[in-house]
Design a protein around this motif. Structure first.
Motif, short mmCIF file in Angstrom:
data_model
loop_
_atom_site.label_atom_id
_atom_site.label_comp_id
_atom_site.label_asym_id
_atom_site.label_seq_id
_atom_site.Cartn_x
_atom_site.Cartn_y
_atom_site.Cartn_z
N VAL A 91 0.84 -1.20 0.00
CA VAL A 91 0.00 0.00 0.00
C VAL A 91 0.88 1.26 0.00
O VAL A 91 0.59 2.23 -0.70
CB VAL A 91 -0.97 0.02 1.21
N ALA A 92 1.95 1.20 0.76
CA ALA A 92 2.84 2.37 0.86
C ALA A 92 3.49 2.70 -0.49
O ALA A 92 3.90 3.82 -0.74
CB ALA A 92 3.91 2.15 1.92
N GLU A 94 1.93 2.57 -3.32
CA GLU A 94 0.96 3.17 -4.25
C GLU A 94 1.14 4.69 -4.29
O GLU A 94 1.50 5.30 -3.29
CB GLU A 94 -0.47 2.83 -3.80
N VAL A 96 0.18 8.64 -4.21
CA VAL A 96 -0.77 9.37 -3.36
C VAL A 96 -2.05 9.64 -4.16
O VAL A 96 -1.99 10.23 -5.24
CB VAL A 96 -0.17 10.71 -2.89
N PRO A 97 -3.20 9.19 -3.67
CA PRO A 97 -4.45 9.46 -4.40
C PRO A 97 -4.68 10.97 -4.54
O PRO A 97 -4.34 11.74 -3.65
CB PRO A 97 -5.52 8.83 -3.51
N ARG A 99 -7.17 12.77 -4.26
CA ARG A 99 -7.99 13.46 -3.25
C ARG A 99 -7.15 14.05 -2.13
O ARG A 99 -7.49 15.10 -1.58
CB ARG A 99 -9.07 12.52 -2.68
N PHE A 100 -6.03 13.40 -1.79
CA PHE A 100 -5.19 13.92 -0.70
C PHE A 100 -4.31 15.07 -1.17
O PHE A 100 -4.03 16.00 -0.41
CB PHE A 100 -4.37 12.79 -0.09
N VAL A 101 -3.89 14.97 -2.43
CA VAL A 101 -3.11 16.08 -3.00
C VAL A 101 -3.99 17.34 -2.98
O VAL A 101 -3.55 18.42 -2.54
CB VAL A 101 -2.69 15.75 -4.45
N LEU A 103 -6.75 17.88 -1.17
CA LEU A 103 -7.11 18.26 0.20
C LEU A 103 -6.03 19.14 0.82
O LEU A 103 -6.31 20.21 1.36
CB LEU A 103 -7.33 17.02 1.05
N LEU A 104 -4.78 18.67 0.73
CA LEU A 104 -3.69 19.42 1.36
C LEU A 104 -3.45 20.75 0.65
O LEU A 104 -3.14 21.76 1.30
CB LEU A 104 -2.42 18.56 1.40
N ALA A 105 -3.61 20.75 -0.66
CA ALA A 105 -3.46 22.00 -1.40
C ALA A 105 -4.53 23.00 -0.96
O ALA A 105 -4.24 24.19 -0.75
CB ALA A 105 -3.56 21.74 -2.90
N LEU A 107 -6.16 23.05 1.94
CA LEU A 107 -5.88 23.47 3.32
C LEU A 107 -4.77 24.52 3.35
O LEU A 107 -4.86 25.52 4.06
CB LEU A 107 -5.47 22.26 4.18
N ASP A 108 -3.75 24.28 2.55
CA ASP A 108 -2.61 25.19 2.49
C ASP A 108 -3.04 26.54 1.93
O ASP A 108 -2.66 27.59 2.44
CB ASP A 108 -1.51 24.56 1.63
N GLU A 111 -4.99 28.42 4.47
CA GLU A 111 -4.08 28.92 5.51
C GLU A 111 -3.39 30.20 5.02
O GLU A 111 -3.25 31.18 5.76
CB GLU A 111 -3.04 27.84 5.81
N ASN A 112 -2.96 30.19 3.78
CA ASN A 112 -2.24 31.34 3.23
C ASN A 112 -3.17 32.51 2.94
O ASN A 112 -2.73 33.65 2.92
CB ASN A 112 -1.50 30.95 1.96
#
Lengths: 114, 187
Positions: A91-92, A94, A96-97, A99-101, A103-105, A107-108, A111-112
């Motif tokens: 799994v590790a 694989e 990064v899906p 959706r997480f890229v 999501l973090l973008a 959130l970032d 924040e900015n």
């Protein structure tokens, strides 16, 4: 109770059981081969001969000494360890899906923007 | 905290594969695992001010994920009372070939373990944490982790019927088939 005795005893026992296994399968395979192929048995016999499995193939056949609480078979432990590692590593590996890229973008960016 | 969040974002992104691996190992379901990871990232992001620079980000994220998982387990257990019991009763994994561990059988057995034992096993055996790190992540004593790992291992061996203490298993069945077919075949 006596782990040393237990494991020392096991060796000749497992060897014997393994021979039984092979001769049983070989014999049945030969007998069956005369009339009709028994795929299932042939398959089992092949698996039994895999050297990496030798230690364990005998185990369930033997009404063995009480080893509860004693040292577990190292080969079995190694197999368990390998499978645990395999699940994790597979799994590790694989990517990064997306959706997480995203999501973090997001959130970032939030924040900015503050 | 404007541009300061960028490095954290990158660091978290780099750890996503690890988090997913941990989540899948724990819950055995990719969709549920990804939901756990998402929740973990959100929680971590919202409490990142509580994260101390220089401490282990990976261990911190693992802690958040396992806490999320366990509170979810508790919630689910309340909803479906006898789930664990019926699951354990259902489970008797007898590998097709004695002694040969199939990944599917292994996964079933792993899922049947009590969650705390599975967690300990996955942290140490899967993710490669030390007993000390695993204890910190799980919020328990090192000795507790060690005993959970040991119990988990014994239970796996038992469930997979690869323990020599088990006299049942696939062998009698296979033998029965062999002798039956052999008798039938020779006629």
């Amino acid at each position: 109770m006596m782990p040393n005795n237990g494991s020392a005893e096991l060796k000749p026992g497992s060897l014997q059981a393994r021979h039984d296994d092979n001769s049983l399968f070989r014999q049945e395979k030969g007998a069956a081969g005369a009339n009709q192929p028994l795929l299932r048995i042939v398959y089992c016999a092949d698996r039994v001969r895999e050297p990496s499995l030798d230690m364990n193939t005998a185990s369930p056949r033997r009404p063995a000494p009480d080893r509860s609480g004693g040292m577990l078979d190292r080969t079995v432990q190694a197999q368990i360890g390998r499978m645990l590692r395999e699940i994790f590593v597979d799994v590790a590996a694989e990517p990064v899906p997306q959706r997480f890229v995203e999501l973090l973008a997001a959130l970032d960016a939030k924040e900015n923007g503050k | 905290m404007s541009e300061a969040s960028a490095p954290l974002k990158e660091a978290m992104l780099r750890l996503v594969p690890n988090l997913r691996a941990f989540a899948v190992s724990l819950c055995g379901n990719v969709e549920r695992a990804d939901d756990l990871v998402q929740e973990t990232l959100l929680k971590a992001w919202n409490s990142m001010h509580g994260f101390q620079e220089g401490t282990n980000l990976r261990a911190w994220l693992f802690t958040i994920l396992r806490n999320t998982y366990f509170s979810e387990c508790r919630r689910r257990r309340r909803e479906v009372e006898d789930r664990d019991g019926s699951k354990a009763a259902d489970l008797s994994v007898h590998p097709e070939q004695p002694g040969h561990l199939d990944m599917e059988d292994f996964r079933k057995a792993l899922d049947a373990l009590p969650p705390d034992q599975r967690e300990a096993l996955v942290l140490v055996g899967g993710a490669g944490f030390s007993y000390e790190e695993a204890a910190a992540i799980s919020g328990c004593a090192v000795g507790t982790i060690k005993s959970r790992v040991n119990r988990a291992r014994s239970k796996l061996v038992e469930l997979l019927s690869i323990s020599p203490t088990h006299e049942y298993g696939p062998d009698p069945a296979i033998e029965a088939i062999i002798s039956r077919t052999a008798r039938g075949g020779s006629r």
